[in-house]
Design a protein around this motif. Sequence first.
Motif, mmCIF file in Angstrom:
data_model
loop_
_atom_site.group_PDB
_atom_site.id
_atom_site.type_symbol
_atom_site.label_atom_id
_atom_site.label_comp_id
_atom_site.label_asym_id
_atom_site.label_seq_id
_atom_site.Cartn_x
_atom_site.Cartn_y
_atom_site.Cartn_z
ATOM 1 N N ASP A 6 -79.588 69.471 16.727
ATOM 2 C CA ASP A 6 -79.257 69.321 18.102
ATOM 3 C C ASP A 6 -80.766 69.206 18.864
ATOM 4 O O ASP A 6 -80.415 68.263 19.700
ATOM 5 C CB ASP A 6 -78.276 70.367 18.285
ATOM 6 C CG ASP A 6 -77.690 70.891 18.206
ATOM 7 O OD1 ASP A 6 -76.753 70.678 17.647
ATOM 8 O OD2 ASP A 6 -76.892 72.698 18.215
ATOM 9 N N LEU A 7 -81.181 69.419 18.182
ATOM 10 C CA LEU A 7 -82.473 68.596 19.267
ATOM 11 C C LEU A 7 -83.231 67.688 18.625
ATOM 12 O O LEU A 7 -84.026 66.989 19.491
ATOM 13 C CB LEU A 7 -83.163 70.461 18.323
ATOM 14 C CG LEU A 7 -84.217 71.486 18.521
ATOM 15 C CD1 LEU A 7 -85.297 72.316 18.080
ATOM 16 C CD2 LEU A 7 -84.318 71.649 20.294
ATOM 17 N N LEU A 8 -82.899 66.659 17.133
ATOM 18 C CA LEU A 8 -82.768 65.673 16.767
ATOM 19 C C LEU A 8 -81.789 64.686 17.698
ATOM 20 O O LEU A 8 -82.449 63.718 18.332
ATOM 21 C CB LEU A 8 -82.718 65.610 15.928
ATOM 22 C CG LEU A 8 -84.160 66.045 15.294
ATOM 23 C CD1 LEU A 8 -83.739 66.297 13.142
ATOM 24 C CD2 LEU A 8 -85.459 65.393 14.604
ATOM 25 N N LEU A 9 -80.882 64.652 17.297
ATOM 26 C CA LEU A 9 -79.981 64.187 18.939
ATOM 27 C C LEU A 9 -80.167 64.236 20.355
ATOM 28 O O LEU A 9 -79.327 63.409 21.278
ATOM 29 C CB LEU A 9 -78.584 65.106 18.124
ATOM 30 C CG LEU A 9 -78.211 64.153 16.199
ATOM 31 C CD1 LEU A 9 -76.629 64.765 15.802
ATOM 32 C CD2 LEU A 9 -78.919 62.864 15.748
ATOM 33 N N ALA A 10 -80.803 65.452 20.648
ATOM 34 C CA ALA A 10 -80.536 65.258 22.021
ATOM 35 C C ALA A 10 -80.847 64.245 23.087
ATOM 36 O O ALA A 10 -80.871 63.993 23.486
ATOM 37 C CB ALA A 10 -81.777 66.659 22.830
ATOM 38 N N PRO A 11 -81.712 63.066 22.448
ATOM 39 C CA PRO A 11 -82.612 62.445 23.737
ATOM 40 C C PRO A 11 -81.240 61.411 23.977
ATOM 41 O O PRO A 11 -80.865 61.278 24.542
ATOM 42 C CB PRO A 11 -83.628 61.841 22.652
ATOM 43 C CG PRO A 11 -84.641 62.761 21.734
ATOM 44 C CD PRO A 11 -82.865 64.099 21.627
ATOM 45 N N LEU A 12 -80.673 61.385 22.949
ATOM 46 C CA LEU A 12 -79.194 60.368 21.984
ATOM 47 C C LEU A 12 -77.940 60.403 23.389
ATOM 48 O O LEU A 12 -77.844 59.799 23.816
ATOM 49 C CB LEU A 12 -78.644 60.362 20.737
ATOM 50 C CG LEU A 12 -77.699 59.525 20.872
ATOM 51 C CD1 LEU A 12 -78.229 57.946 20.953
ATOM 52 C CD2 LEU A 12 -77.207 59.435 18.831
ATOM 53 N N HIS A 13 -78.565 61.689 23.422
ATOM 54 C CA HIS A 13 -77.102 62.639 24.098
ATOM 55 C C HIS A 13 -77.320 62.559 25.324
ATOM 56 O O HIS A 13 -76.809 62.141 26.396
ATOM 57 C CB HIS A 13 -76.832 63.849 23.802
ATOM 58 C CG HIS A 13 -76.226 64.940 22.810
ATOM 59 N ND1 HIS A 13 -74.904 64.167 22.349
ATOM 60 C CD2 HIS A 13 -76.508 64.909 21.761
ATOM 61 C CE1 HIS A 13 -74.962 64.599 21.484
ATOM 62 N NE2 HIS A 13 -75.743 65.294 20.645
ATOM 63 N N GLY A 14 -78.300 62.608 25.596
ATOM 64 C CA GLY A 14 -79.059 62.210 27.414
ATOM 65 C C GLY A 14 -78.552 60.690 27.916
ATOM 66 O O GLY A 14 -78.470 60.844 28.679
ATOM 67 N N LEU A 15 -79.054 59.661 26.708
ATOM 68 C CA LEU A 15 -78.891 58.168 26.777
ATOM 69 C C LEU A 15 -78.000 58.208 27.155
ATOM 70 O O LEU A 15 -77.462 57.653 27.943
ATOM 71 C CB LEU A 15 -79.637 57.773 25.260
ATOM 72 C CG LEU A 15 -80.181 55.729 26.235
ATOM 73 C CD1 LEU A 15 -80.825 55.586 26.996
ATOM 74 C CD2 LEU A 15 -80.407 55.653 24.412
ATOM 75 N N LEU A 16 -76.873 58.842 25.898
ATOM 76 C CA LEU A 16 -75.345 58.613 26.070
ATOM 77 C C LEU A 16 -74.734 59.466 27.853
ATOM 78 O O LEU A 16 -74.306 58.016 28.482
ATOM 79 C CB LEU A 16 -74.454 58.846 25.434
ATOM 80 C CG LEU A 16 -74.926 58.364 24.037
ATOM 81 C CD1 LEU A 16 -74.304 59.265 23.150
ATOM 82 C CD2 LEU A 16 -74.166 56.926 24.294
#
Length: 89
Positions: A6-16
């Motif tokens: 979740d921590l690693l994918l957080a920036p991707l989720h924010g960008l999406l």
Amino acid sequence: MLLIDDLLLAPLHGLLWVARQLDDAASQEQEKEKEELEARLRELYLRLEGGQLDEREFETREAELLDRLDAIAASREAEDLAVQQGAEP
């Protein structure tokens, strides 16, 4: 392990999320422009019927408005096709 993911994918989720917000804003703006063009087209027809415009001027203005409406429709179709193919618009 899930917390690290979740921590690693957080920036991707924010960008999406930002991309979706931008897409929604663009769609709303396009819809507003479409409604304004349709209103101007209705007004144009009324002015023609009322004798305030001659046929040549009416046809010129009508063509401009219809061309813009067609461009908006083509843009929406392209976005829909991209979404169906799994790509982001």
